[in-house]
Design an enzyme around this catalytic site. Structure first.
Site, PDB file in Angstrom:
ATOM      1  N   TYR B 133       0.835  -1.203   0.000  1.00 23.60           N
ATOM      2  CA  TYR B 133       0.000   0.000   0.000  1.00 23.60           C
ATOM      3  C   TYR B 133       0.875   1.260   0.000  1.00 23.60           C
ATOM      4  O   TYR B 133       0.633   2.203  -0.764  1.00 23.60           O
ATOM      5  CB  TYR B 133      -0.929  -0.024   1.218  1.00 23.60           C
ATOM      6  CG  TYR B 133      -1.611   1.293   1.502  1.00 23.60           C
ATOM      7  CD1 TYR B 133      -2.667   1.730   0.707  1.00 23.60           C
ATOM      8  CD2 TYR B 133      -1.193   2.104   2.563  1.00 23.60           C
ATOM      9  CE1 TYR B 133      -3.290   2.949   0.960  1.00 23.60           C
ATOM     10  CE2 TYR B 133      -1.808   3.312   2.826  1.00 23.60           C
ATOM     11  CZ  TYR B 133      -2.859   3.742   2.018  1.00 23.60           C
ATOM     12  OH  TYR B 133      -3.457   4.940   2.273  1.00 23.60           O
ATOM     13  N   LEU B 134       1.879   1.266   0.850  1.00 17.85           N
ATOM     14  CA  LEU B 134       2.748   2.447   0.942  1.00 17.85           C
ATOM     15  C   LEU B 134       3.539   2.665  -0.343  1.00 17.85           C
ATOM     16  O   LEU B 134       3.846   3.810  -0.699  1.00 17.85           O
ATOM     17  CB  LEU B 134       3.687   2.323   2.147  1.00 17.85           C
ATOM     18  CG  LEU B 134       2.974   2.395   3.508  1.00 17.85           C
ATOM     19  CD1 LEU B 134       3.954   2.050   4.640  1.00 17.85           C
ATOM     20  CD2 LEU B 134       2.356   3.773   3.739  1.00 17.85           C
TER      21      LEU B 134
END
Lengths: 228, 228
Positions: B133-134
């Site tokens: 996600y990051l």
């Protein structure tokens, strides 16, 4: 690019990367291969590449930084492959690429050639199955374009294991859909296109490439002539 | 930014987006909300926002282009959420953001504020669960930084539904790990920070933000003063 430069290849044990290594060695370049699996690196070393162990998903960037130091050019052919999940698409195809771009900038590398994918200019225009992968490639290509490096982005169609033909057709930034035909190209021809792109004195060129009827050297020279 | 400007909000039906809409309306701005689900848009319209139907994953960009036309600023709070797979991370958090950036450039919008995430500067430094996600957030932030827009990237810690405190601490580009404390901040305070960022005359500022002991207006004014 002068002969005998040092090229760092990411994804050198993959289908296209292997052929690119061979091609660069045959052209008289030095090749450094950043390789996760030492067993797969051994054949590259035997053929004359310098094999450096490392993993693009390692939180510690030291190996990547060290491997990039002193190189003239970087070629990115790494990919998480179809058998892994989208986590790896995010960590390898996207963030792995971003890290290699940052490392190239930090190391003062002269140029960078990215193996991208046909249709990465418009991920949502492709099938639902392909769109997430193409979104990753699209963003990686954008980060490269903003990097300040001299760069070319190579976007081939469906890859085959056919022998090299040295005959391609290209489109900047794309080949019109109506002209795409069977949309395929051999990995060997892609490797030749990437090698020629590394050797071209050009930047800011994104192009799609398929098998066709023009010699690779001629097609890439034309692309380079139209570049910044 | 003068009062009474028109702000396009993406993710306006989400936890933080809803509060941002309220905040912007309270500050005297006009708000346009780009909303996928009409049922969720109705309460926004009732509170005074202009609700425009559209989906960031629609291959046809017409609705997005039309919605962005004439806006002064864009705020991106959209997210695919924890319950969907990484396909949607790629299509919404990454490519959806890229599309809104491109639309903002095309429309000549003056500025753009991105809701990012703490630790997006170093995705692999986080847990295995968070890293993909990051990586998406990291790349979207990079594409924004290269866009030519005037921009700020807001990277909050863990979001809570606590009431607003108007008390935050910030770090540019990050808050030192040792000083992160419980690493949380309320969505209401994040909305206030985003509104202040939209109102600030600044660009090129990426910052992490947590609950703290400085008024939002003061903290964001300091960030803006140090900007390009």
């Amino acid at each position: 690019m002068d002969p005998h430069v040092l090229v760092l290849v990411h994804g050198a044990t993959g289908g296209t990367g292997r052929l690119l290594v061979d091609r660069l060695l045959a052209d008289g370049h030095q090749v450094r291969a950043f390789v996760r699996d030492p067993d797969k690196g051994a054949p590259l070393a035997k053929r004359g590449a310098e094999v450096v162990p490392g993993d693009l998903t390692d939180p510690d960037a030291t190996a990547l930084t060290d491997a990039t130091r002193g190189v003239d050019a970087v070629a990115f052919c790494a990919g998480s492959g179809a058998s892994t999940g989208k986590d790896m698409t995010l960590l390898v195809d996207l963030h792995g690429a971003v890290r290699t771009i940052d490392a190239a900038v930090e190391a003062g590398a002269d140029r960078y050639v990215m193996l991208s994918s046909m249709a990465a200019d418009d991920p949502l225009g492709s099938s639902e199955a392909m769109a997430p992968y193409l979104a990753a490639k699209h963003a990686a290509d954008r980060v490269l374009a903003a990097s300040g490096l001299r760069w070319m982005v190579v976007r081939p169609g469906a890859l085959t294991d056919d022998p090299p033909t040295d005959q391609v057709r290209t489109g900047t930034p794309r080949i019109a859909r109506a002209e795409r035909g069977d949309r395929s190209i051999s990995r060997a021809d892609v490797a030749a296109v990437m090698a020629a792109s590394l050797e071209a004195d050009a930047t800011g060129v994104t192009f799609e490439v398929l098998s066709g009827d023009r010699p690779v050297a001629e097609a890439v020279a034309d692309l380079a002539a139209g570049s910044a």
